[in-house]
Motif scaffolding. Sequence first.
Motif, mmCIF file in Angstrom:
data_model
loop_
_atom_site.group_PDB
_atom_site.id
_atom_site.type_symbol
_atom_site.label_atom_id
_atom_site.label_comp_id
_atom_site.label_asym_id
_atom_site.label_seq_id
_atom_site.Cartn_x
_atom_site.Cartn_y
_atom_site.Cartn_z
ATOM 1 N N TYR A 273 -9.700 8.482 -8.652
ATOM 2 C CA TYR A 273 -9.973 7.432 -8.634
ATOM 3 C C TYR A 273 -10.472 6.114 -9.863
ATOM 4 N N THR B 145 0.694 4.459 -2.815
ATOM 5 C CA THR B 145 0.848 5.453 -2.468
ATOM 6 C C THR B 145 1.835 6.049 -3.060
ATOM 7 N N ASN C 18 -9.540 3.633 -1.289
ATOM 8 C CA ASN C 18 -9.440 4.508 0.960
ATOM 9 C C ASN C 18 -7.868 5.761 0.874
ATOM 10 N N GLN C 19 -7.046 5.429 -0.415
ATOM 11 C CA GLN C 19 -6.187 6.830 0.469
ATOM 12 C C GLN C 19 -6.984 7.973 -0.160
ATOM 13 N N SER D 19 1.405 6.914 -7.238
ATOM 14 C CA SER D 19 0.779 7.158 -7.105
ATOM 15 C C SER D 19 0.261 8.958 -7.474
ATOM 16 N N SER D 20 1.232 9.160 -5.766
ATOM 17 C CA SER D 20 1.483 10.565 -5.989
ATOM 18 C C SER D 20 2.794 10.610 -7.044
ATOM 19 N N LYS E 129 0.870 -1.368 -0.293
ATOM 20 C CA LYS E 129 -0.188 0.366 -0.035
ATOM 21 C C LYS E 129 1.112 1.446 0.204
ATOM 22 N N LYS E 130 1.973 0.979 0.623
ATOM 23 C CA LYS E 130 3.284 2.312 0.575
ATOM 24 C C LYS E 130 3.478 2.527 -0.477
ATOM 25 N N TYR F 249 -7.256 -0.040 -2.417
ATOM 26 C CA TYR F 249 -6.390 0.703 -1.947
ATOM 27 C C TYR F 249 -6.400 2.823 -1.895
ATOM 28 N N ILE F 250 -6.511 2.254 -3.741
ATOM 29 C CA ILE F 250 -6.298 4.126 -4.056
ATOM 30 C C ILE F 250 -7.818 4.315 -3.826
ATOM 31 N N SER G 96 -8.117 9.055 -3.041
ATOM 32 C CA SER G 96 -7.631 9.885 -4.381
ATOM 33 C C SER G 96 -9.056 10.729 -5.096
#
Length: 346
Positions: A110, A7, A104-105, A10-11, A3-4, A101-102, A107
Motif C-alpha cells: 500500500y 479497486t 482498507n482494501q 489497482s488490480s 472506491k470501485k 482506500y487502498i 493491499s
Amino acid sequence: MYKKLITIMSSLALGVTCLTGCTPKVEDNTTEEKKLDKVTIAEVTHSVFYAPQYAAITEGFFEEEGIEIDLLNTQGADKTMAALISGEAQVGLMGPEASIYIFNQGSEDYAVNFAQLTKRDGSFLVGREKNDNFSYDDLKGSEILGGRKGGVPLMTFEYVLKQNGLKVSENSTDGDVNVRTDVQFSTMTGAFAGGEADYTTAFEPTATQMEKEGSGYVVTSIGADSGEIPYTAYSTTKTFMNDNKDLVQRFTNAVYKGQQWVETASSEEIAKSMQPFFEDISLEDLVSVVDRYRSIDAWCSDPTLTEEALNKLMDVMTEAGELDKKPAYDSIVTTEFAESAISNSK
C-alpha cells in the motif's frame, strides 16, 4: 463508484507489477556533470496550486539533492495510485484519501504518505454573476457542478455546505442544493460555460481565466471556509520506501526547501518560478493566482502530515459516507523524512 474504480485500476496495476517483478530501486541517470536519480511524480492534476513543488524544481532544490524530476499528469487520484502501484511513477502527489482506500482494501504494498504539500482545499466556488456579499444561503435551490464522487474536492465542498446548514442532494431535487457528480472534473468548466448548473467549483488558474472571460466569477474560497485539511501529499509504496530511504529523504529535503522558499519569496518571484510549467498563462495572471492562494494560506510551510490533520480528513470522508473504517495513522503516514528534513536544515 470512486472506491470501485480505484479497486479496478489497482488490480490492473498490480497485474503489471506481478509481470515485471517487485518495484526496483531507481536507477541512476549519469551525466558528465552530475549523477542524478530520476524520479517520476504522478500528479493528480497539473495545477498552480502546487507552487512549492514547481519552485523546488526550477530553483534547483531537487538537483541540489541529486534528483531529476519527471512529471506525469494523471488527471485523477485513481490513476495516480495505479501509476504508483505499477511502478510507472515512484512518487504520487494526490489526496491522502486514495492511500486510505487502498489500505482498507487490504493491499500488501500500500501507499504511505511521507510529505504534505497543501493544507487547504484549493478550489473556489464560481457563480454566473459577481457577488461581493456572498452567503451560503444564496445557494438554496441551486444546481452545482461538484466534481467526482469520493474525491476530496467534492467531500470537502459538501462538508462546507453541511456546516452552513444546507441539505445536500446529488442528481435530485430533494435538498437545499443539488450537487451534481455526473460531470468529469476535466470537463466541468466547459459544461458550466455551456450553460449547465448555476455554480461550479474550479481550481486556479481556471477560476481566474473564467473571470477574465466573463464566464464566471469567484464568490468564495472553499479552502478558506473548510479550514485546514491535508489536501495534497506525496506518497510512495511501502516497498519503494523501504528500498530507497535515502532517495525519499532527499526528495523530502527538496520539497521542504521549496516550501521554505515560497514562504519568503514575493508573489512575482513565485509566479516567475512557476512560469516554465504554465507557459500559456501570463505572468500577470500567475501573480494573481499566487496572491489568491496566499490569501487563504493554502501551502504548508513544512512537509509534516500530523495525526490531527489526518483525523480531520477522515471525519470529512466519514460524513460523506465514503469511509467505513479508519486506518491507524502510523500505517499510512510517516513523519520520519519530514522531521529529518526540518532538523537538518537548521
